[in-house]
Design a protein around this motif. Structure first.
Motif, PDB file in Angstrom:
ATOM      1  N   LYS A   1       0.603   3.766  -8.721  1.00  0.00           N
ATOM      2  CA  LYS A   1      -0.279   4.269  -7.652  1.00  0.00           C
ATOM      3  C   LYS A   1       0.126   3.769  -6.268  1.00  0.00           C
ATOM      4  CE  LYS A   1      -2.688   6.038 -11.007  1.00  0.00           C
ATOM      5  NZ  LYS A   1      -2.481   7.468 -11.362  1.00  0.00           N
TER       6      LYS A   1
ATOM      7  N   SER B  78       5.182  11.460  -1.810  1.00  0.00           N
ATOM      8  CA  SER B  78       4.178  11.888  -0.836  1.00  0.00           C
ATOM      9  C   SER B  78       4.774  12.793   0.230  1.00  0.00           C
ATOM     10  CB  SER B  78       3.525  10.669  -0.189  1.00  0.00           C
ATOM     11  OG  SER B  78       2.830   9.912  -1.146  1.00  0.00           O
TER      12      SER B  78
ATOM     13  N   LYS C 140      -4.628   5.957   4.301  1.00  0.00           N
ATOM     14  CA  LYS C 140      -6.031   6.313   4.545  1.00  0.00           C
ATOM     15  C   LYS C 140      -6.522   7.412   3.604  1.00  0.00           C
ATOM     16  CE  LYS C 140      -6.377   5.099   9.452  1.00  0.00           C
ATOM     17  NZ  LYS C 140      -6.613   5.635  10.835  1.00  0.00           N
ATOM     18  N   GLY C 141      -5.622   7.873   2.722  1.00  0.00           N
ATOM     19  CA  GLY C 141      -6.014   8.919   1.787  1.00  0.00           C
ATOM     20  C   GLY C 141      -5.915  10.321   2.339  1.00  0.00           C
ATOM     21  N   LYS C 142      -5.258  10.473   3.478  1.00  0.00           N
ATOM     22  CA  LYS C 142      -5.110  11.793   4.084  1.00  0.00           C
ATOM     23  C   LYS C 142      -3.889  12.510   3.506  1.00  0.00           C
ATOM     24  CE  LYS C 142      -7.077  10.387   8.548  1.00  0.00           C
ATOM     25  NZ  LYS C 142      -6.823  10.285  10.018  1.00  0.00           N
ATOM     26  N   ASN C 143      -3.941  13.834   3.523  1.00  0.00           N
ATOM     27  CA  ASN C 143      -2.798  14.628   3.100  1.00  0.00           C
ATOM     28  C   ASN C 143      -1.756  14.681   4.212  1.00  0.00           C
ATOM     29  OD1 ASN C 143      -3.868  15.329   0.554  1.00  0.00           O
ATOM     30  ND2 ASN C 143      -5.042  17.012   1.444  1.00  0.00           N
TER      31      ASN C 143
ATOM     32  N   ASN D 190      -1.278   7.601   7.404  1.00  0.00           N
ATOM     33  CA  ASN D 190      -2.146   8.682   6.930  1.00  0.00           C
ATOM     34  C   ASN D 190      -2.305   8.639   5.416  1.00  0.00           C
ATOM     35  OD1 ASN D 190      -2.733   9.773   9.457  1.00  0.00           O
ATOM     36  ND2 ASN D 190      -0.891  11.047   9.466  1.00  0.00           N
ATOM     37  N   VAL D 191      -1.203   8.387   4.724  1.00  0.00           N
ATOM     38  CA  VAL D 191      -1.262   8.298   3.262  1.00  0.00           C
ATOM     39  C   VAL D 191      -2.127   7.121   2.833  1.00  0.00           C
ATOM     40  CG1 VAL D 191       0.112   7.790   1.198  1.00  0.00           C
ATOM     41  CG2 VAL D 191       0.928   9.483   2.835  1.00  0.00           C
TER      42      VAL D 191
ATOM     43  N   PRO E 153       2.090   5.006  -3.145  1.00  0.00           N
ATOM     44  CA  PRO E 153       2.715   6.212  -2.593  1.00  0.00           C
ATOM     45  C   PRO E 153       4.145   5.941  -2.113  1.00  0.00           C
ATOM     46  CG  PRO E 153       0.507   5.904  -1.704  1.00  0.00           C
ATOM     47  CD  PRO E 153       0.855   4.639  -2.430  1.00  0.00           C
TER      48      PRO E 153
ATOM     49  N   ASP F 269       0.826  -1.214   0.000  1.00  0.00           N
ATOM     50  CA  ASP F 269       0.000   0.000   0.000  1.00  0.00           C
ATOM     51  C   ASP F 269       0.857   1.260   0.000  1.00  0.00           C
ATOM     52  OD1 ASP F 269      -2.628  -1.238   0.109  1.00  0.00           O
ATOM     53  OD2 ASP F 269      -2.059  -1.891   2.116  1.00  0.00           O
TER      54      ASP F 269
END
Length: 316
Positions: free
Chosen positions: A113, A129, A284-287, A281-282, A115, A90
């Motif tokens: 895709k 990222s 989970k799609g967070k910035n 965090n990445v 990160p 992931d």
């Protein structure tokens, strides 16, 4: 009509329950994170590993830390990265051994895709990222200022460094020179492109003393270099300040014992821990911040014991 309504209500309820369990399962699934370090043969990287593994536990990550042998890192890290690319984790966290050699491999992760977070060593990788680690120019600047505080304007110093093209070593060297030159300290010689090998560093120090016998201090871009330099200087009868950059246990012990007056220290444990947090965090799609600075500490006699206790505990 009533039966149809009840049947429809049952189907809707069943669907909602099914969606709940599917969503819950996805939420509970641990993200797969791979951390690739430069090596695991030295104390510095073992501390980074300890921080990352603590982060895995705290943030619920299915993570692993791997690294090539220090003797074959240049060749083997590329093989490791290609294998990981096929595994499709992931998130990838990596401290690249070679800034340019592995850039194309890391770009493949981004294209797929996956990160990419850079750890310890920042390279010009588009769409990474985050970078988690030390501001190495600032580290060098602080180390240079610390060395200058023990000297006088006009004094001569020697600078010893790793690969000059490497952004870590290069930035530290430039930072140290800026502080020293600002107060009139002369960098009379630079020994660069040195490996972290004691014999090579000691030879470099002997050459420095042969051509510059009035040298009053030494800055080194790593603690391994600083410790070898200090050993050779003492052998040659020189009692002068040597400033390293990592804050390893041996350097901190020398400060606490009064053999050295001070040093600067990175925070490799925090570096590893923060990389795990950012990876979660990445995933989970967070910035996340594009730069996560793990900081630099000054070590002087009296403030190193707590650090020593902590480091020795995690290195058991």
């Amino acid at each position: 009509m009533k039966k149809s309504f009840l049947f429809l209500l049952f189907i809707v309820s069943l669907s909602a329950l099914f969606l709940f369990f599917i969503t819950k399962k996805l939420e509970d699934a641990k993200p797969e994170v791979v951390v690739v370090l430069k090596e695991l043969d030295t104390q510095y990287w073992k501390i980074v590993e300890a921080g990352a593994k603590k982060g895995f536990r705290d943030f619920g990550i299915d993570g692993k830390v791997i690294a090539p042998s220090s003797k074959s890192a240049q060749e083997d890290q590329g093989k490791i990265l290609n294998e990981i690319l096929n595994e499709k984790p992931d998130v990838l966290v990596v401290a690249p051994v070679n800034s340019y050699k592995y850039k194309s491999i890391l770009e493949k992760f981004v294209d797929n895709k996956i990160p990419v977070l850079l750890l310890d060593t920042n390279i010009p990788l588009e769409n990474k990222s985050s970078y988690i680690g030390t501001d190495n120019y600032e580290l060098g600047r602080k180390a240079g200022a610390l060395l200058a505080s023990e000297l006088q304007p006009g004094d001569e110093v020697a600078l010893i460094a790793g690969i000059s093209a490497d952004p870590v070593s290069g930035d530290r060297l430039r930072g140290a020179k800026s502080s020293l030159e600002a107060v009139g300290i002369k960098s009379v010689t630079e020994k660069v492109d040195l490996p972290n090998e004691s014999s090579r560093i000691k030879k470099a120090i002997r050459e420095v003393l042969q051509h510059h016998p009035n040298v009053k201090g030494v800055f080194a871009t790593s603690d391994i270099m600083a410790l070898s330099a200090l050993e050779e200087l003492e052998k040659q009868g020189y009692k002068i300040p040597v400033i390293g950059t990592d804050g390893t246990t041996e350097m901190v012990e020398l400060v606490e014992e009064g053999e050295l007056s001070s040093t600067v220290a990175q925070n490799p444990y925090d570096m590893g821990y923060l990389s795990a947090q950012a990876a979660m965090n990445v995933a989970k799609g967070k910035n996340v911040d594009t730069i996560i600075d793990s900081g630099v500490d000054y070590i002087i006699k009296g403030n190193g014991n707590e650090r020593l206790t902590f480091l020795k505990k995690i290195l058991k």
